[in-house]
Design a protein around this motif. Structure first.
Motif, short mmCIF file in Angstrom:
data_model
loop_
_atom_site.label_atom_id
_atom_site.label_comp_id
_atom_site.label_asym_id
_atom_site.label_seq_id
_atom_site.Cartn_x
_atom_site.Cartn_y
_atom_site.Cartn_z
N ALA A 60 26.46 -105.32 -13.47
CA ALA A 60 26.89 -103.94 -13.73
C ALA A 60 26.57 -103.03 -12.55
CB ALA A 60 26.21 -103.42 -15.00
N ALA A 61 25.41 -103.24 -11.94
CA ALA A 61 25.02 -102.43 -10.79
C ALA A 61 25.99 -102.63 -9.63
CB ALA A 61 23.59 -102.77 -10.36
N LEU A 62 26.45 -103.85 -9.45
CA LEU A 62 27.41 -104.13 -8.38
C LEU A 62 28.71 -103.37 -8.60
CD1 LEU A 62 28.08 -105.71 -5.81
CD2 LEU A 62 28.82 -107.61 -7.28
N SER A 63 29.19 -103.34 -9.83
CA SER A 63 30.42 -102.59 -10.11
C SER A 63 30.21 -101.10 -9.92
CB SER A 63 30.90 -102.87 -11.55
OG SER A 63 30.03 -102.29 -12.51
N ALA A 64 28.98 -100.63 -10.18
CA ALA A 64 28.68 -99.20 -10.04
C ALA A 64 28.69 -98.74 -8.60
CB ALA A 64 27.32 -98.89 -10.68
N MET A 65 28.80 -99.68 -7.66
CA MET A 65 28.95 -99.30 -6.26
C MET A 65 30.19 -98.43 -6.07
SD MET A 65 27.63 -99.34 -3.39
CE MET A 65 26.30 -100.24 -4.18
N PHE A 66 31.21 -98.68 -6.90
CA PHE A 66 32.43 -97.87 -6.84
C PHE A 66 32.11 -96.40 -7.14
CE2 PHE A 66 36.45 -96.12 -8.17
CZ PHE A 66 37.40 -96.80 -7.42
N ALA A 67 31.31 -96.17 -8.18
CA ALA A 67 30.93 -94.80 -8.55
C ALA A 67 30.00 -94.19 -7.51
CB ALA A 67 30.27 -94.80 -9.93
N ALA A 114 35.18 -107.12 -6.91
CA ALA A 114 36.41 -106.44 -6.50
C ALA A 114 36.21 -104.92 -6.44
CB ALA A 114 37.54 -106.78 -7.47
N ALA A 115 35.50 -104.37 -7.42
CA ALA A 115 35.27 -102.92 -7.44
C ALA A 115 34.42 -102.49 -6.24
CB ALA A 115 34.58 -102.52 -8.75
N ALA A 116 33.36 -103.24 -5.98
CA ALA A 116 32.48 -102.90 -4.86
C ALA A 116 33.21 -103.05 -3.53
CB ALA A 116 31.23 -103.77 -4.89
N ALA A 117 33.96 -104.14 -3.38
CA ALA A 117 34.66 -104.38 -2.12
C ALA A 117 35.71 -103.31 -1.86
CB ALA A 117 35.32 -105.76 -2.14
N THR A 118 36.43 -102.91 -2.90
CA THR A 118 37.44 -101.86 -2.75
C THR A 118 36.81 -100.56 -2.25
OG1 THR A 118 38.81 -102.81 -4.50
CG2 THR A 118 39.18 -100.49 -3.96
N ALA A 119 35.70 -100.18 -2.87
CA ALA A 119 35.03 -98.94 -2.48
C ALA A 119 34.48 -99.02 -1.06
CB ALA A 119 33.91 -98.63 -3.47
#
Length: 257
Positions: A60-67, A114-119
């Motif tokens: 979850a923390a990895l996906s929160a890189m987007f935010a 994917a979310a983290a890489a995009t950001a």
């Protein structure tokens, strides 16, 4: 553990502030990419809730890189036109909305990557194109003390919440912009919006290290237990060294097509 929470973030803020004074906003922001907040939070969660819980929180923390990167970009943009209270409210609101959306999406490591890489890949093109004035007056000592106090208070609140709201929100809250908000506000007050934008842009660059930590932790903790934290820290530090090369590159110019 309470003493560690109270001392770790203020101490790191002190080091970042001194780095900003000595080497400028790029180095200060880059250093903030180290998992100095999320690492201890996930470690405490592993002790209290078990390694499996910590691994899911790391996803979850990895996906929160987007935010998190959205927070940095938003603050940097708004700060060019408004004072810090508005910039902080708007950027934290963006973080909260994106964190809520992420919490509603089924957790998976591929999605988080994917979310983290995009950001991370989009971030350099989204910050304002400004040149900071590095040679301005240094921050006053009282400002430094207050930013350390604010960092300790925010860390306590986030860690208290993270341990009570389940693995998904624990991971998301672990990436609440504790360092980012404190550094951004006090940098804007003492050095101006251009310095703040450069600081946050470098922070986004340093987040490759942060993301590497979360990814490796999610992959290794289920099998290695607490040993996974050692592996994740080593990879994170190595990634920070790799991203050091990116700091010398100028901000990408907007396309004229």
């Amino acid at each position: 553990m309470l003493i560690l929470k109270l001392l770790l973030i203020p101490g790191f803020l002190l080091l970042i502030s001194l780095a900003g004074k000595r080497w400028g906003p790029s180095v200060a922001g880059w250093l903030s990419g180290l998992p100095v907040v999320v690492g201890p939070i996930l470690f405490f969660l592993a002790i209290e809730q078990g390694p499996a819980f910590a691994a899911q929180s790391a996803v979850a923390a990895l996906s929160a890189m987007f935010a998190m990167i959205a927070f940095c970009v938003t603050y940097a943009q708004v700060a060019q036109r408004a004072n810090w209270p508005l910039a902080l409210v708007v950027s934290l609101s963006v973080w909260a909305v994106l964190a809520l959306i992420l919490s509603l999406i089924p957790a998976s490591l591929p999605f988080s990557v994917a979310a983290a890489a995009t950001a991370l890949l989009a971030a350099p093109y989204l910050f304002p194109k400004v040149q900071p004035v590095v040679g301005g007056p240094a921050p006053k000592s009282d400002k430094l003390v207050w930013r350390m106090i604010a960092g300790a208070a925010l860390t306590l609140v986030v860690t208290m919440l993270a341990s009570t709201v389940g693995e998904r929100w624990s991971g998301l809250l672990a990436v609440f912009p504790v360092l980012g908000s404190v550094m951004a506000v006090f940098s804007q007050q003492t050095r101006g919006p251009a310095f703040t934008a450069a600081l946050l842009r470098a922070t986004a660059t340093g987040m490759y290290s942060f993301s590497a930590f979360c990814l490796v932790l999610a992959l290794t903790v289920p099998g290695l237990g607490f040993g996974g934290f050692g592996v994740a820290v080593a990879v994170s530090v190595a990634m920070l060294g790799v991203t050091r090369q990116l700091l010398a590159k100028p901000a990408p110019a907007p396309s004229t097509n």
